[in-house]
Design a protein around this motif. Structure first.
Motif, PDB file in Angstrom:
ATOM      1  N   LYS A  86       0.673  -1.068  -0.080  1.00  0.00           N
ATOM      2  CA  LYS A  86       0.163  -0.093  -0.108  1.00  0.00           C
ATOM      3  C   LYS A  86       0.843   1.236   0.179  1.00  0.00           C
ATOM      4  N   PHE A  87       0.349   2.441  -0.228  1.00  0.00           N
ATOM      5  CA  PHE A  87       1.047   3.678  -0.263  1.00  0.00           C
ATOM      6  C   PHE A  87       1.674   4.024   0.870  1.00  0.00           C
ATOM      7  N   GLU A  88       0.998   3.602   1.998  1.00  0.00           N
ATOM      8  CA  GLU A  88       1.264   3.856   3.302  1.00  0.00           C
ATOM      9  C   GLU A  88       2.448   2.862   3.854  1.00  0.00           C
ATOM     10  N   ASP A  89       3.094   2.010   3.090  1.00  0.00           N
ATOM     11  CA  ASP A  89       4.078   1.207   3.463  1.00  0.00           C
ATOM     12  C   ASP A  89       5.275   1.996   2.904  1.00  0.00           C
ATOM     13  N   THR A  90       4.930   2.935   2.259  1.00  0.00           N
ATOM     14  CA  THR A  90       6.346   3.572   1.738  1.00  0.00           C
ATOM     15  C   THR A  90       7.256   4.024   2.856  1.00  0.00           C
ATOM     16  N   ALA A  91       8.586   3.753   2.975  1.00  0.00           N
ATOM     17  CA  ALA A  91       9.623   4.056   4.187  1.00  0.00           C
ATOM     18  C   ALA A  91      10.886   3.716   3.741  1.00  0.00           C
ATOM     19  N   VAL A  92      11.596   4.061   4.612  1.00  0.00           N
ATOM     20  CA  VAL A  92      13.145   3.517   4.647  1.00  0.00           C
ATOM     21  C   VAL A  92      13.004   2.211   5.518  1.00  0.00           C
ATOM     22  N   TYR A  93      13.267   1.022   5.111  1.00  0.00           N
ATOM     23  CA  TYR A  93      13.124  -0.171   5.834  1.00  0.00           C
ATOM     24  C   TYR A  93      14.619  -0.496   6.602  1.00  0.00           C
ATOM     25  N   TYR A  94      14.620  -0.681   7.878  1.00  0.00           N
ATOM     26  CA  TYR A  94      15.910  -1.218   8.505  1.00  0.00           C
ATOM     27  C   TYR A  94      15.765  -2.628   9.016  1.00  0.00           C
ATOM     28  N   CYS A  95      17.070  -3.296   9.043  1.00  0.00           N
ATOM     29  CA  CYS A  95      17.151  -4.612   9.132  1.00  0.00           C
ATOM     30  C   CYS A  95      17.740  -4.624  10.928  1.00  0.00           C
ATOM     31  N   ASN A  96      17.399  -5.308  11.729  1.00  0.00           N
ATOM     32  CA  ASN A  96      17.863  -5.212  12.994  1.00  0.00           C
ATOM     33  C   ASN A  96      18.360  -6.796  13.374  1.00  0.00           C
ATOM     34  N   THR A  97      19.141  -6.965  14.062  1.00  0.00           N
ATOM     35  CA  THR A  97      19.567  -8.136  14.748  1.00  0.00           C
ATOM     36  C   THR A  97      20.000  -7.974  16.228  1.00  0.00           C
ATOM     37  N   ARG A  98      19.781  -8.890  17.064  1.00  0.00           N
ATOM     38  CA  ARG A  98      20.265  -9.015  18.300  1.00  0.00           C
ATOM     39  C   ARG A  98      21.186 -10.092  18.372  1.00  0.00           C
ATOM     40  N   ALA A  99      22.309  -9.894  18.715  1.00  0.00           N
ATOM     41  CA  ALA A  99      23.419 -10.764  18.452  1.00  0.00           C
ATOM     42  C   ALA A  99      24.472 -10.596  19.252  1.00  0.00           C
ATOM     43  N   ARG A 100      25.537 -11.843  19.726  1.00  0.00           N
ATOM     44  CA  ARG A 100      26.487 -11.615  20.452  1.00  0.00           C
ATOM     45  C   ARG A 100      27.474 -11.984  19.807  1.00  0.00           C
ATOM     46  N   GLY A 101      28.613 -11.261  19.770  1.00  0.00           N
ATOM     47  CA  GLY A 101      29.999 -11.561  18.844  1.00  0.00           C
ATOM     48  C   GLY A 101      30.627 -12.363  19.957  1.00  0.00           C
ATOM     49  N   TRP A 102      31.926 -12.929  19.228  1.00  0.00           N
ATOM     50  CA  TRP A 102      32.746 -13.941  19.758  1.00  0.00           C
ATOM     51  C   TRP A 102      33.428 -13.208  20.882  1.00  0.00           C
ATOM     52  N   SER A 103      33.844 -11.794  20.926  1.00  0.00           N
ATOM     53  CA  SER A 103      34.559 -11.354  21.801  1.00  0.00           C
ATOM     54  C   SER A 103      33.814 -10.524  22.849  1.00  0.00           C
ATOM     55  N   SER A 104      32.451 -10.614  22.798  1.00  0.00           N
ATOM     56  CA  SER A 104      31.455  -9.844  23.434  1.00  0.00           C
ATOM     57  C   SER A 104      30.944 -10.738  24.709  1.00  0.00           C
ATOM     58  N   ASP A 105      30.551 -10.319  25.762  1.00  0.00           N
ATOM     59  CA  ASP A 105      29.818 -10.939  26.949  1.00  0.00           C
ATOM     60  C   ASP A 105      28.529 -10.971  27.302  1.00  0.00           C
ATOM     61  N   ARG A 106      27.938 -10.173  26.171  1.00  0.00           N
ATOM     62  CA  ARG A 106      26.404  -9.920  26.112  1.00  0.00           C
ATOM     63  C   ARG A 106      26.104  -9.565  24.788  1.00  0.00           C
ATOM     64  N   GLU A 107      24.807  -9.646  24.717  1.00  0.00           N
ATOM     65  CA  GLU A 107      24.385  -9.329  23.258  1.00  0.00           C
ATOM     66  C   GLU A 107      24.120  -7.707  22.925  1.00  0.00           C
ATOM     67  N   ASP A 109      22.102  -4.699  19.913  1.00  0.00           N
ATOM     68  CA  ASP A 109      21.369  -4.474  18.640  1.00  0.00           C
ATOM     69  C   ASP A 109      22.309  -3.853  17.852  1.00  0.00           C
ATOM     70  N   TYR A 110      22.178  -4.628  16.393  1.00  0.00           N
ATOM     71  CA  TYR A 110      22.740  -4.112  15.207  1.00  0.00           C
ATOM     72  C   TYR A 110      21.911  -3.548  14.209  1.00  0.00           C
ATOM     73  N   TRP A 111      22.170  -2.682  13.519  1.00  0.00           N
ATOM     74  CA  TRP A 111      21.413  -2.123  12.574  1.00  0.00           C
ATOM     75  C   TRP A 111      21.801  -2.063  11.193  1.00  0.00           C
ATOM     76  N   GLY A 112      21.228  -2.238  10.065  1.00  0.00           N
ATOM     77  CA  GLY A 112      21.587  -1.854   8.637  1.00  0.00           C
ATOM     78  C   GLY A 112      21.584  -0.588   8.159  1.00  0.00           C
ATOM     79  N   GLN A 113      21.704  -0.403   7.088  1.00  0.00           N
ATOM     80  CA  GLN A 113      21.798   0.988   6.499  1.00  0.00           C
ATOM     81  C   GLN A 113      20.489   1.136   5.845  1.00  0.00           C
ATOM     82  N   GLY A 114      19.531   0.590   5.939  1.00  0.00           N
ATOM     83  CA  GLY A 114      18.315   1.012   5.209  1.00  0.00           C
ATOM     84  C   GLY A 114      18.001   0.839   3.915  1.00  0.00           C
ATOM     85  N   THR A 115      16.882   0.513   3.623  1.00  0.00           N
ATOM     86  CA  THR A 115      16.823   0.306   1.962  1.00  0.00           C
ATOM     87  C   THR A 115      15.389   0.817   1.674  1.00  0.00           C
ATOM     88  N   GLN A 116      15.273   1.730   0.742  1.00  0.00           N
ATOM     89  CA  GLN A 116      13.952   2.539   0.311  1.00  0.00           C
ATOM     90  C   GLN A 116      12.991   1.575  -0.241  1.00  0.00           C
TER      91      GLN A 116
END
Length: 121
Positions: A86-107, A109-116
């Motif tokens: 729908k027209f109202e779906d127009t937006a920049v869409y961002y990907c998000n992940t909650r993740a833990r890296g090997w050198s981290s002790d906790r998770e 949030d990471y974000w992508g750059q966005g896609t229109q």
């Protein structure tokens, strides 16, 4: 430590479909969730859909029945299949992940750059 790269955005007519992809890479120990958010001009960023490790999903009411989120765990890639746009779906869409890296002790949030995503009426 974790990078997200989105793809699949573009211009589509109302009623059409698009499929967004989000690939996570880097020194990833564990991903507990992946999701999609969007931000339209002049509005706050809002949740579109999330996918928890284990398979549970959550959708914004505005996209239920039209959008489907899925995750390929082997590829650390999330997808958002968007139908009946729908027209109202127009937006920049961002990907998000909650993740833990090997050198981290906790998770974190990471974000992508966005896609229109632009839906013409």
């Amino acid at each position: 430590q974790v990078q997200l790269v989105e793809s699949g955005g573009g211009l589509v007519q109302a009623g059409g479909s698009l499929r967004l992809s989000c690939a996570a890479s880097g020194s990833i120990f564990r991903i507990s969730a992946m999701g999609w958010y969007r931000q339209a001009p002049g509005k706050q960023r809002e949740l579109v859909a999330t996918f928890q490790t284990g398979g549970s999903t959550n959708y914004a009411d505005s996209v239920k029945g039209r959008f489907t989120i899925s995750v390929d765990n082997a590829k650390n890639t999330a997808y958002l299949q968007m139908n009946g746009l729908k027209f109202e779906d127009t937006a920049v869409y961002y990907c998000n992940t909650r993740a833990r890296g090997w050198s981290s002790d906790r998770e974190y949030d990471y974000w992508g750059q966005g896609t229109q995503v632009t839906v013409s009426s």
